[in-house]
Each structure stands twice: as C-alpha cells, then as structure tokens.
Design an enzyme around this catalytic site. Structure first.
Site: not given
Length: 1130
Positions: A792, A926, A1002, A1098
C-alpha cells in the site's frame, strides 16, 4: 599529568578523557595483547601449567611444615624434643652495655655468651586445672626437679584472658645449659590430687611428649592442636587494641570477598569468575612467597596473618572486575555488530579480549606500577617490626598478580565467553524446539545466531575451542576442569607422607619456603614480664651482666602416660588390621624409606590407584588442550550476498544434469529411488517419477537430500524447482498452471533449509514484498527505524510523518501492562454436576497448584499465570494464560495444556472427562473476541505521546481541537455505532500487518493484535494522544522469525532471538515498538483527515495518471499532507 599518577581507586570519573595514546601506551598495550593472545590460543595448557606450578609451591610449604611434624613424631618416642621447644625463643641482654635496659638480641645460635650469666626463663601452663571437674595443678615444690638443677620459681605473667581462664601457670628460671636436663625431668608431672589408687594414674604430660603414642593420625591431630594452641597463646598475649584492629581487618577482607562475588554476579557470573579471581590471587601469593623466601627475606606466619588482610583491603579486586567488564562489553558489542559485518570482518572471542586490553590494559598496568613503587619504597625504608619484609613480599605478590591477570585470568575469560556462546546456542535451540520447530532446523537457526559463527553441521554437537562436542558436555567440562584441579592437588598432598625426608634436598628452590611456618618469635615482655622484673632486680643488685632466653610457654595436659605405650606402638607389625597399617604408613612410623613403603601391599595398591587417576586426568586435560582456539586465516573476498549456512564451502562432485543425456528407463529410475540414490537422477527423470506418483510432492526435499552429492541448500532448491515443474505439468491442472514452471516467481538464492519443517510445505518459491522503514521514531528514549513490508503506497510515508511529530514532542512513552499467551481447551463431562465439580476444583487453590505444576513441567520458559473457566452445559472451557519467554508461544502452551489435562484426568479423579479439543475457541486465537479485548492476550501495551501545539500546526497541518473532535466522533462514537469490538482506531491494522510481515510474525494474528483504542485530549494547548493495545501477539524466536530476511529486521530493531539474561524482554520490546508505530500511524492519518481537504488534495497531487488500485484513506491523507506542504512551500 599528576592525575595519571594516582591509582584508579583515587581518581575521579571526570579525570578520564579520551586522548590519542602515546608511545609508551602503545608499546605496553602491544606487549599485553601479545601475551594474552598466546595464553588464549592454548587455554588448557595455560591453566594446567600455572595450576601445577602453584601446586608445587604450596606442596613445598606443607611438606616443610605439616608433614615434617608427622615425620618427626616417629623420632620422639616419648622423649622431649628440646630444639622444638626452643623454637620461637627470644634473647634479652641486660648490663652496663645496655645501660641496664633490656635489649632484644638475635637468635641464640649466632651469639657467644662466654663469661655472661646466661639464664633461661620458662613458663608451664596447665590446661583446665582451675575448672571444677579437673584436678588441681601441681605446686612449684611438687615438680620432679633434678638435684643437680638449680631451677628457681619466679612470678608468672598473666595474660589478657587470665581473669576468666581455667588455666594455671608456673614460671621458672635456671641456667641455660641445664634446660635439656630440666625439661626431660619434668616431661611428666604426677597428679597429687588424684584419688585413683588402682591401675594407671593420670599425669600432667608435656605437649611435646605426647606425639608418638597416637600413631600417624595422632601426629596430625597433634600438629593441628599445636597450631590452635599457638593461635590461642598469640591472642592471649596480644593487646586489646591489636585484637580489635585485626578483627576489623579480617572483617574488611571478607567483605572485599563478598563484594567481589556481588560485582561478578552483576556482570553475569554467579560463582566461577569470582572464584578464579581468588585462585589467581592465591597463586600470586604463593609465587611471591617463593621468590621472597628464596631471596633470603625472613617471612613468618604472624607477619602474613597481620599484613595480608590489609593488603587485600587496600588493593582490592578492582582490576579483574574492570577487565571482566571491558571483555564482556567488547564481546556484546562485537556480537551486536556481527550481523552487520561481512564474513571477512567477523570478530572472534580473542578479538574481544584484545579490544578490552587495548582500552583498559595500560591503565591497569599503570595502577600496578604505582602500587608496586609505593611498596618498594616501604621495603627500602628503615622501619622495623616487619614492615620492610612485608612490603617486599607484597610487591612480589602484586607483580605476579599482574602477570596472572593477563595470562591465567584472560584465559579464564576466554573460556567464559566460549561457555556463554554455548549456553546461548543451547537455549535458543531448545526454545525453538519447544515452539514446535524440528531439531535440525532449530540447530541450523541456533548456529546461524552463534557468535563467533561456527560451521553449521547436521548433528547434535556444538563447538568448543574449535572442536565439536555434545551440549551435555558443557557442564561436564566445567566439573572436570575444577574436579581435575582438586584431584591433582589431593594426590599431591596425599603422596607427601610417602616421600623420604631427604627429598627436600632435591628441591633447593623450596628449601627456604618451609621456614614460613616456623614458630613465630614471641614477645618476651608479654609472656614473662613479671619474671624478667625479678631477674632484673637480682642482676642489678649484683651488677652482673645477664642474658635471658625467654622460652615460649609450654603446655601440659592431664592424661594417661602415653609415653609408656610408645614402645608397644613401635612393636606393632603389618599383621594387624589393614586400617592400622594404612594409618601407620601415612604417619611415617613404619616407612623407613619410599622403597620400603612400596613393598607393602596395601600402600602399593593405593599408590597405583592414585597413579591411575593421575594418568586418566592428564590424558583428558591434555587431550582437551588440543582444543586450542586458533583463528582461521580468512582471505579477503569481494562483497557478495551473505548466506547464514556456510555448508556450501564444501566441494561436491559434479553430476550430469544435461537434458540431452539419454534418459534412463522407468525401471532403472525406480531402482535408484529404492536404493535412496534419487539425487543422482536428472531433473526430468525426477519429474517423471513424481508425475507417476512414485515420489510424493511433499517428500521431494527428503528425497533430494544427499550430503555426499550436494549441500542441503542446493538439494532443497532443486526440490523446489522440480516441484514447480510437477505442478505445471500435472494433467488435471496443466491448463491453468502450465506457466508456473517458467514464471517470474523466484525460487533461487533462498535458504529453504530454514523453511523446511518450520514455516511452509510444498514450497514452489518465495514472494518478494516491498520493504520500507518509517522513522526514526524515539521510543522510551531509544530511536528506531520501523521496518514495514506493504504494497500500500504512502503507508510508510504517513507513519514517518507521525514519527517526526512524535519526536518533536520528546518521543513516545510505552507501558507494558500484561504479558501472557492463552489457550482455551474444551473438555466434556457426562453430566452437568460433574462439569460443575471440575470447574469448582480448577478454581480452587488445590486444583490451580496441581495444574500449574503439571503445566510448568513441560517447558523451561512457559509459566502458568492464570486459569479462567466458563461452563456451557456439560462443556467446560478452561483458559490457560502463561508466559512464553521470547517465543509467541502457541505450540509451547499447547504442550503444557495437554500435560495439565492429562494429569487432571488420570490423577485428580476426573477420569470421566473427555478432551474435546485442545483449542476450544476460548483463547481466542485469530478471531475478534471481547475476552481478548478485556483480559488481554499476548502483550498488552499502552503508548503515549504529547505533541506541542505548534508542531501540530507546522508538521501535521492541523489543529489540536480539531484532532480531538475527529477522534471522538470517528474512532469512538463511529466505531460504537458499528458495534465494533476493539476497533476504536483509524487504521491500526495497517501498521500492525506491515510490521508483522517485516519481522516474521504470524499475519493471521493481526486480527486480535490490531485491537486498539485511540484516545486524544487537549493538554494545555498540546495534543496528548495514546493507543491502548491489549493483545499484541509477537515473538522473536520461532515461526517466521527464523528466516534470514525477517531475522535481519529483528536484528535492526535489536530484538533478534532470545534475550541473553531475561527471557521475554526481546518480545516485550518488539510489542512496545509495534504500539509506538501504531501511535505514529494513527496521529498522521487523523491529522490528514482533520485537514478537511482530502478529496481536493488527492485529485490535485495524485501521481498516477491511470488508476491502478482503489485509493484508501491513508493514501488520501498522505497526499493531502504533501499537498499542504507543497502549497506552504510555494
């Protein structure tokens, strides 16, 4: 200049400044480095030689003192040894030549007293004669004085302890030439107060006439008793102030020893380094004593006992401590730089010692020279009373202490660094194995983390002094070294009695050393002051020149006349029990010579046993001496990508992999496979076997491995290449996977040995991911560059802008509020009552203690902190929370949970319990869950920063009040409206995921690790921002952290591997870094959102003409920030 002449103890810290070393310092440092380098190249040789030299010296001391008395005991035979009794006597002269004042003279042997009234003054002490349970001491008239002896009683002199002592005394004066006859006559004095009529009666036995009746054991006991008696006599006749001063001196000396051990403990050694410093000091004392006595300087025990405590307190152990600290610091610095240096510049253990000597060697030598010069001045002074002799001895002690510091002790430090390296290696390997990684991969990772780097071989052995040893040999090595030294000295001591007394002539170097233990001359005025006064009055009235020999006090003990049993003892033969034979042999009563002792069967067996032990020990030590540390000569090589595993240095035979080579038949290929020679087949042949199902896809690495043909790295890389071709050519998927074999997915130049069995299966390559760094960011006073792997755009730039603002406010402050990984198994019971009973038992003190003991037994790192239970019908959920060291710890805690549940089911009365799953989603792992948000999981961290208002306006292009309002409305209210759990932040997940990917964490645990609440408030016009993250799940060992690129990022953060002294600190520090990075990202994004011109900025400053991906708030925010910056610059 004057400051440099003051010893280190007296110089202030400000006096030390870094200047260019002068010529003298360079020369001295070079000599010291050369000496220590030669000593450290052969550490075992150095230690053994120095220890044996010291052993020889003190054996000479003992041979001339303790065992001389043992040998002499066989010649006493119940008779008085007059020469022994006269040792320590003092001669006093009185006459006109001395102006009628007592004058102390030299020894009796060096004087001629012809024509002088030479008298002897002796004092008899009767032990315990005043106690109620003992007989009364004889009166002066009851002594059996010979008729031709003119002994006259004189007043005895009381000592310091006389008022409460049970001893009584008699003093006599007589002509000196009558002393032998008189002492022999009074060696036994009848006890007139005894009521015994029948049998043998007790008598007062002179101490010198008791030896031979007790055999060898009695002779040694006699020596010990005499030594203790001499010490007590010394105390009794000392002044009170002297006793106080000596007591304070010995207390201070022992406090110096305690301080040494505490100082070494702070440096990381609990016992051994401090003990070796003391050994080095003892060796220096023995060598100094040998040289001093050889040069003819008289030294006695009294002088040593009075002077050594003050020498120890004055000199101290500062120099070994300084050298130790310098060596350990240099080793830590070199180890920290090892990951950044190329293979040709890797530092070794010897380099650390050389660096320490370069930094501190000259200052240590300077301090030694100053102290020795002061002692030489004291030795050259005219001060009497033993000061000159002790200063001479102390100067030699310091000289040898200096020599041993840079030889013996630097060798010990070299061994200490080697043992530290082995401990780090074993600790890391075991931690990885406990986290579920295979032994082979764990060994490779531990070897790649070693400093200095060692060759990684596929074995369970480690390197010490350049030789491969099993890890269990480390403790055995230390025990054998210490035990071997003790054994050599025990053998030395035990064999002394077997040596003929004439052997002393063969050691002229040690001939004077034994005089150290000779009786100390007494102080005649403290022992016989009243008797001397009586003689003084008589001599002065007669105007007669008089010499008085004051004999040390002679003690008597009430016992049966042992001298009569001496004859019986002489008649004993070897026909009695072996124990008596052995004791007589040790005492020297039967042995006439060494040859005769060997003839005895018992003694000869004992000598053979001792000789066998000595040979075994020497064989081990000198075999170990070949483990010498030798520096490999490394030729300079051009810079190249560094591979941690250095197995590729081995040359392997070339195999023909030319595709044009005629292919073998399928039967031949299968024969190669059965013979475990599949690595010799060509790639095409292996692909064909795999497509036919002869080689499973997951087993290609194992099939390719052949250490005689290629390295493991090459074999695994070849396996990846073959697997790519198999996937591409598989008929069922070839239509869509056909391009994989020649695709741009890289697979070469990667260390797959770290992946196999640890990180991934069925590997077909690796995915390069862009890696950037944000920062620097100051966290708790330390600046870090934050590694972030992401696709990104502008995410790293946004975090860097936040870091800049945080640094302007003094940096981020972090607090760790919790540390504990969790696992929540689910167990089932037949009925609700049983499930409830189990819950009550687990919540009780008994259940908690039993489960904790079972859980903790599975790991050296995992320690159970807390148990939480929840009941749902007949299912019981148990949440185990535990520390896991520097590992993330899921595998480690799972083993502990299995063990605890097994103990609960088999030993605690819950045999009807069924383990449904070791993970019952009560962890929770998770998945977003309120239990993690409330109770925490992993590391719980809060990070805070205070940004000045002007920095908010100039750097962030925003306003404090606007940021506070935006945070409340967006992060707090907005997330609540959405029903978020732990999502009260702008984009914490962005930073957490990027850092996780960069550091080998992880990525799936980003779900709970990104749980974060961001708070802001206006603090006196400044912005106070904080992020609270209760469940950051990170580790610095195990998992993806073992991969080379990821471990390099951990190295860049200073948290790679296990913490050397406090396991868990590296993982906790990584969690702090993650939280601080999230703080920077939150600050930057919220500032851009608060600017209010996101869309316009932007659109105006988007650098991509064609849309390549969907824009995100981060890209818009950073673009807006860039736009505002550009506008202001215009």
């Amino acid at each position: 200049m004057a400051t440099s002449l003051i010893t280190r103890k007296l110089r202030s810290a400000e006096a030390t400044n870094d200047v260019e070393p002068g010529w003298l310092k360079r020369q001295v440092t070079g000599v010291l480095q050369s000496i220590s380098s030669h000593a450290c190249q052969h550490p075992i040789h150095t230690i053994v030689v120095i220890a044996l030299l010291a052993s020889t010296t003190y054996v000479g001391l003992l041979e001339g003192s303790l065992f001389d008395s043992v040998r002499n005991s066989r010649n006493i035979a119940g008779q008085v040894d007059v020469d022994t009794l006269l040792q320590g006597s003092r001669n006093l002269r009185l006459g006109e030549s001395t102006s009628w004042k007592w004058q102390v003279e030299d020894s009796l042997a060096s004087q001629d007293y012809t024509g002088v009234n030479h008298l002897a003054l002796t004092t008899f002490i009767f032990s315990d004669s005043l106690s109620k349970s003992s007989s009364i001491a004889p009166a002066a008239t009851e002594l059996p004085i010979p008729s031709n002896a003119s002994a006259q009683p004189v007043p005895f002199t009381p000592n310091l302890f006389s008022p409460f002592s049970h001893d009584s005394s008699l003093a006599f004066t007589l002509p000196f030439d009558q002393v032998p006859q008189f002492l022999k006559a009074v060696q036994e004095i009848p006890d007139t107060s005894s009521d015994e009529d029948d049998g043998e009666q007790k008598k007062w036995i002179m101490r010198a006439a008791r030896g031979s009746a007790y055999g060898s054991g009695g002779a040694i006991k006699l020596w010990l008793a005499d030594a203790w008696g001499s010490f007590v006599d010394l105390i009794k006749h000392a002044e009170t102030i002297d006793i106080v001063i000596m007591t304070l001196g010995y207390l201070s000396m022992h406090l110096s020893f305690v301080s040494l051990f505490f100082s070494m403990r702070r440096l990381g050694s609990n016992f051994w380094l401090a003990a070796t410093v003391l050994f080095s000091g003892v060796f220096a004392f023995l060598f100094g004593l040998l040289v001093t006595t050889k040069l003819g300087v008289p030294i006695n025990v009294l002088l040593l006992s009075e002077g050594l405590p003050f020498l120890v307190v004055t000199i101290g152990f500062e120099k070994p401590i300084i050298l130790t600290r310098a060596v350990l610091t240099a080793a830590a610095d070199n180890r920290g730089r090892a990951g950044q240096a190329s293979s040709s510049t890797t530092k070794s253990i010897q380099d650390s010692i050389q660096t320490a000597i370069k930094e501190q060697g000259f200052e240590i030598i300077r301090d030694y020279c100053i102290e020795i010069a002061i002692l030489i001045a004291g030795a050259a002074s005219g001060v009497q009373g033993g000061l000159r002799q002790f200063c001479f001895l102390a100067a030699w002690i310091l000289f040898f202490d200096c020599v041993l510091l840079f030889t013996f002790y630097t060798t010990i430090l070299c061994i200490k660094l080697e043992i530290n390296r082995i401990k780090r290696h074993i600790t890391l390997r075991k931690a990885l194995e406990e986290d579920g990684i295979t032994h082979r991969v764990a060994e490779n990772v531990a070897s790649s983390n070693d400093w200095p780097l060692t060759e990684s071989e596929s074995s369970n052995k480690t390197s010490i002094f350049g030789r491969k040893l099993r890890s269990s040999s480390v403790r055995r090595f230390k025990i054998l070294m210490v035990g071997g030294f003790v054994l050599v000295n025990v053998v030395n001591l035990s064999t002394i009695p077997f040596r003929d007394s004439s052997q002393g002539a063969g050691l002229p170097l040690l001939s004077r050393v034994s005089n150290v233990f000779a009786p100390t001359p007494i102080d005649p005025f403290k022992v016989a002051e009243n008797g001397l006064d009586s003689i003084y009055v008589s001599a002065k009235s007669q105007m007669m020149e008089t010499v008085v020999t004051v004999i040390p006090p002679i003690k008597y003990k009430l016992e049966y006349p042992s001298v009569y049993y001496a004859a019986l003892g002489e008649s004993r033969t070897f026909d009695i029990e072996y124990t008596d034979q052995f004791l007589d042999a040790v005492g020297g009563r039967v042995i006439e010579s060494l040859l005769k002792s060997i003839e005895d069967p018992i003694i000869s067996k004992w000598i053979i046993a001792a000789l066998t032990l000595s040979i075994i020990l020497n064989g081990y030590l000198f075999n170990a001496a070949r483990w010498s540390i030798k520096e490999p000569e490394v030729a300079p090589v051009p810079a190249a990508p560094t591979v941690a595993v250095v197995e590729a240095k081995k040359e392997y035979p070339k195999i023909d992999l030319n595709p044009d080579t005629p292919k073998r038949s399928l039967e031949e290929c299968e024969a190669f496979l059965k013979e475990k020679r599949a690595a010799y087949l060509s790639d095409e042949e292996l692909i064909e076997l795999s497509l036919r199902g002869k080689i499973p896809g997951y087993a290609l690495e194992k099939t390719m491995e052949n250490e005689d043909l290629m390295s493991r790295v090459d074999a695994f890389t070849r396996a990846v290449k073959i697997r790519r071709a198999v996937v591409a050519r598989t008929p069922a998927t070839s239509a869509i996977t056909g391009s994989l074999e020649c695709s741009k997915l890289p697979y070469k130049d990667y260390n797959y040995t770290l992946v196999h069995g640890a990180c991934c299966e069925n590997v077909i390559g690796y995915l390069p991911l862009p890696l950037g760094v944000a920062g620097p960011l100051t966290i708790d006073g330390q600046s870090y560059f934050i590694p972030m792997a992401t696709t990104e755009g502008v995410l790293v730039a946004s975090t860097s802008r936040g870091a800049k603002a945080i640094n302007a406010g003094g940096g981020a402050v972090t607090v760790l509020t919790g540390d504990g990984m969790t696992r929540g198994p689910c167990v089932g019971f037949p009925t609700l009552a049983r499930a409830a009973a189990a819950k009550v038992w687990i919540d009780s003190e008994e259940g908690r203690s039993i489960l904790t003991a079972a859980f903790n037994s599975t790991s050296r790192f995992a320690r159970l902190q807390h148990l939480k239970t929840a009941l749902a019908g007949t299912y019981l959920y148990i949440r185990f929370k535990t520390t896991t060291g520097d590992a993330m710890g899921m595998n480690m805690i799972s083993k502990g949970v299995e063990k605890a549940l097994h103990v609960m089911a088999t030993e605690c009365g819950f045999d009807d319990m069924a383990t449904i799953s070791v993970s019952g989603n009560f962890c929770t792992d998770k998945k977003a869950a309120a239990i993690n948000w409330i109770d925490g999981r992993g590391k719980s961290v809060v990070a805070e920063a205070i940004i000045p208002g002007d920095v908010v306006r100039s750097v962030l292009k925003s306003d404090v009040n606007a940021l506070v309002e935006l945070n409340t409305s967006k992060n707090l209210i907005g997330s609540a409206m959405a029903g978020s759990v732990g999502g009260f932040n702008a984009h914490a997940s962005n930073i957490v995921t990027a850092v996780f990917l960069a550091t080998g964490q992880d990525p799936a645990q980003n779900v709970e690790s990104s749980s974060c609440i961001t708070t802001m408030r206006n603090l006196n016009g400044n912005l106070q921002i904080a992020v609270s993250m209760p469940s950051i799940e990170v580790g610095t060992i195990g998992g993806g952290t073992i991969l080379e690129a990821q471990s390099a990022m951990l190295d860049m953060l200073g948290v790679r591997g296990s913490h050397p002294t406090n396991p868990g600190d590296n993982a906790r520090q990584l969690a702090r870094i993650v939280a601080a990075a999230v703080l920077a990202g939150e600050l930057s994004l919220c500032s851009a959102l608060a600017a209010g011109h996101l869309v316009r900025a932007h659109m105006a400053h988007n650098r991509s003409a064609a849309t390549t991906r969907t824009s995100t708030p981060v890209s818009a925010a950073v673009s807006a920030a860039r736009g505002l910056t550009m506008s202001s610059s215009e």
